[in-house]
Design an enzyme around this catalytic site. Structure first.
Site, PDB file in Angstrom:
ATOM      1  N   PRO A 189      34.492  12.038 -30.786  1.00 34.81           N
ATOM      2  CA  PRO A 189      34.044  13.589 -31.397  1.00 34.81           C
ATOM      3  C   PRO A 189      34.606  13.881 -32.673  1.00 34.81           C
ATOM      4  CG  PRO A 189      35.656  13.411 -29.335  1.00 34.81           C
ATOM      5  CD  PRO A 189      35.184  11.930 -29.731  1.00 34.81           C
ATOM      6  N   ALA A 211      37.872  17.136 -33.477  1.00 33.31           N
ATOM      7  CA  ALA A 211      38.357  17.238 -32.351  1.00 33.31           C
ATOM      8  C   ALA A 211      39.870  16.923 -32.041  1.00 33.31           C
ATOM      9  CB  ALA A 211      37.501  16.711 -31.106  1.00 33.31           C
ATOM     10  N   GLY A 212      40.417  16.418 -33.508  1.00 33.24           N
ATOM     11  CA  GLY A 212      41.867  16.008 -33.087  1.00 33.24           C
ATOM     12  C   GLY A 212      41.919  14.432 -32.565  1.00 33.24           C
ATOM     13  N   GLY A 240      40.941  11.732 -34.767  1.00 31.75           N
ATOM     14  CA  GLY A 240      40.921  11.114 -35.723  1.00 31.75           C
ATOM     15  C   GLY A 240      39.709  10.443 -36.298  1.00 31.75           C
ATOM     16  N   SER A 241      38.475  11.178 -36.018  1.00 32.96           N
ATOM     17  CA  SER A 241      37.216  10.556 -36.348  1.00 32.96           C
ATOM     18  C   SER A 241      37.241  10.125 -37.842  1.00 32.96           C
ATOM     19  CB  SER A 241      36.076  11.291 -35.815  1.00 32.96           C
ATOM     20  OG  SER A 241      35.517  11.921 -37.100  1.00 32.96           O
ATOM     21  N   ALA A 293      39.411   9.091 -40.162  1.00 31.95           N
ATOM     22  CA  ALA A 293      40.354   8.100 -40.409  1.00 31.95           C
ATOM     23  C   ALA A 293      39.470   6.924 -39.826  1.00 31.95           C
ATOM     24  CB  ALA A 293      41.652   8.274 -40.101  1.00 31.95           C
ATOM     25  N   ALA A 294      39.307   7.146 -38.860  1.00 25.59           N
ATOM     26  CA  ALA A 294      38.532   6.092 -38.073  1.00 25.59           C
ATOM     27  C   ALA A 294      37.262   5.523 -38.748  1.00 25.59           C
ATOM     28  CB  ALA A 294      38.164   6.131 -36.544  1.00 25.59           C
ATOM     29  N   ASP A 348      47.278   9.853 -38.703  1.00 24.45           N
ATOM     30  CA  ASP A 348      46.103   9.334 -38.573  1.00 24.45           C
ATOM     31  C   ASP A 348      45.700   7.976 -38.992  1.00 24.45           C
ATOM     32  OD1 ASP A 348      45.880  11.768 -37.184  1.00 24.45           O
ATOM     33  OD2 ASP A 348      43.934  12.030 -37.840  1.00 24.45           O
TER      34      ASP A 348
HETATM   35  O1  PMV Z   1      44.887  14.850 -35.057  1.00 27.04           O
HETATM   36  P1  PMV Z   1      44.127  15.468 -36.034  1.00 27.04           P
HETATM   37  O2  PMV Z   1      43.222  14.799 -36.810  1.00 27.04           O
HETATM   38  O3  PMV Z   1      43.401  16.803 -35.670  1.00 27.04           O
HETATM   39  O4  PMV Z   1      45.242  15.713 -37.270  1.00 27.04           O
HETATM   40  C1  PMV Z   1      46.285  16.794 -36.970  1.00 27.04           C
HETATM   41  C2  PMV Z   1      47.373  16.332 -37.108  1.00 27.04           C
HETATM   42  C3  PMV Z   1      48.319  17.148 -38.004  1.00 27.04           C
HETATM   43  O5  PMV Z   1      49.641  16.888 -37.515  1.00 27.04           O
HETATM   44  C4  PMV Z   1      47.924  18.604 -37.240  1.00 27.04           C
HETATM   45  C5  PMV Z   1      48.048  17.230 -39.480  1.00 27.04           C
HETATM   46  C6  PMV Z   1      48.464  15.780 -39.904  1.00 27.04           C
HETATM   47  O6  PMV Z   1      48.207  15.325 -41.114  1.00 27.04           O
HETATM   48  O7  PMV Z   1      49.228  15.069 -39.290  1.00 27.04           O
END
Ligand code: PMV
Length: 324
Positions: free
Chosen positions: A101, A104-105, A107-108, A110-111, A152
């Site tokens: 997704p 959504a946190g 790592g899309s 970076a992947a 990430d």
């Molecule tokens: O997991 P993500 O892609 O939403 O990245 C967030 C991680 C943070 O710590 C908030 C930002 C970072 O660069 O580490």
């Protein structure tokens, strides 16, 4: 020339998001069942030098030369060309797809970058060392995040559980006893750059308060590392709860995330927290084999857009993830 395929996993941050931007440690793990994929093929119909990028998931069908310099996909491809010294590429087609997704946190961004970098290099019979792949993906992350910590691109390029601290060599985490988390997606899109920017503004206004919060997060990360490496993962539950409370104070939770965290705890999870940039995106809950289904079910019944069950174990000890 054959098609070259490369893929890269999603990730979740177990502990330490946001504070990691301010040089505290954090722990992240790959989620192997959710992946971004890039396929590079020769384009027999186009003229030399034409690089065609096709990413149906984001409605992108464009030529590299028509994309702005800062477009993340264009940047990833240009970085590989420049790293490999390719100035006159043959006509190629790069097709990108992903089950991760977006915003959504997980790592899309970076992947996708890692998959594109590896597949493009592979097309030219080159294998870029993992450290360089991670560094190139970091340059792409800068466009996504503004001030990424680097966690990430590192966890996704290495595909191993990691203990990460900005500016220090990444350490692979020894997982003494496997443990499971259920990941619940709030369904709320939350661009990382916005959450990270808001935290930066708050930190600028109240540096003392925020430094203290980040340090407390860092202490939790140290404890969590000890617990993971000594094989007592049940103790991670309380640490997740504490980390979530600190993330609430940092200002990156949301009513939806708090609700899902509470639902998971009520359904028997040993602890739960938001994961990633927050405001939306995902939360994670520590589960046992006995209560994993109950927790996943409760999350789906109470607003989660999707639930994924993943097991965290020592790398190289088998398939580590199950989609639920
Ligand atoms: O997991 P993500 O892609 O939403 O990245 C967030 C991680 C943070 O710590 C908030 C930002 C970072 O660069 O580490």
């Amino acid at each position: 020339m054959p098609a070259i395929v490369s893929s890269a996993p999603a990730k979740i941050i177990l502990f330490g998001e946001h504070a990691v931007v301010y040089s505290q440690p954090a722990i992240a793990v790959p989620v192997n069942t959710l992946r971004a994929k890039a396929v590079v093929t020769p384009d027999l119909e186009a003229g030399a030098g034409t690089v065609h990028i096709f990413a149906p998931g984001i409605d992108l069908d464009a030529k590299l030369d028509d994309l702005p310099q800062e477009h993340p996909l264009a940047l990833a491809i240009r970085l590989v060309f420049s790293y490999l010294g390719i100035t006159d590429p043959p006509a190629i087609r790069i097709r990108i797809s992903s089950s991760i997704p977006i915003a959504a946190g997980m790592g899309s961004g970076a992947a996708v970058a890692v998959a594109v970098i590896r597949a493009t290099a592979g097309f030219f019979n080159q294998k870029i060392p993992v450290k360089r792949v991670s560094e190139l993906a970091y340059e792409v992350e800068v466009v996504h995040h503004g001030t990424p910590s680097g966690i990430d691109n590192t966890v996704i390029a290495y595909e191993k559980p990691i203990y990460y601290q900005r500016g220090r060599p990444m350490q692979v985490l020894q997982v003494a006893l496997p443990f499971s988390v259920v990941i619940g997606d709030s369904g709320v899109i939350s661009p990382t750059v916005k959450a990270v920017g808001d935290v930066r503004n708050a930190w600028t206004e109240q540096p003392g308060l925020y430094e203290a919060l980040f340090e407390q997060v860092g202490e939790i990360v140290q404890l969590a590392r000890g617990v993971i490496e000594s094989g007592e993962p049940a103790r991670l539950g309380a640490l997740m709860d504490e980390n979530h409370a600190l993330l609430q104070q940092i200002g990156v939770s949301s009513p939806e995330l708090d609700h899902l965290v509470e639902i998971a705890r009520q359904a028997g999870a040993l602890g739960a927290k938001l994961s990633g940039a927050g405001r939306g995106g995902n939360m994670i809950a520590l589960v046992t084999p006995e209560n994993a289904q109950d927790v996943a079910h409760a999350l789906m019944e109470n607003g989660a857009a999707r639930v994924v069950h993943t097991e965290i174990r020592q790398p190289g000890t088998g398939d580590d993830s199950l989609e639920g």
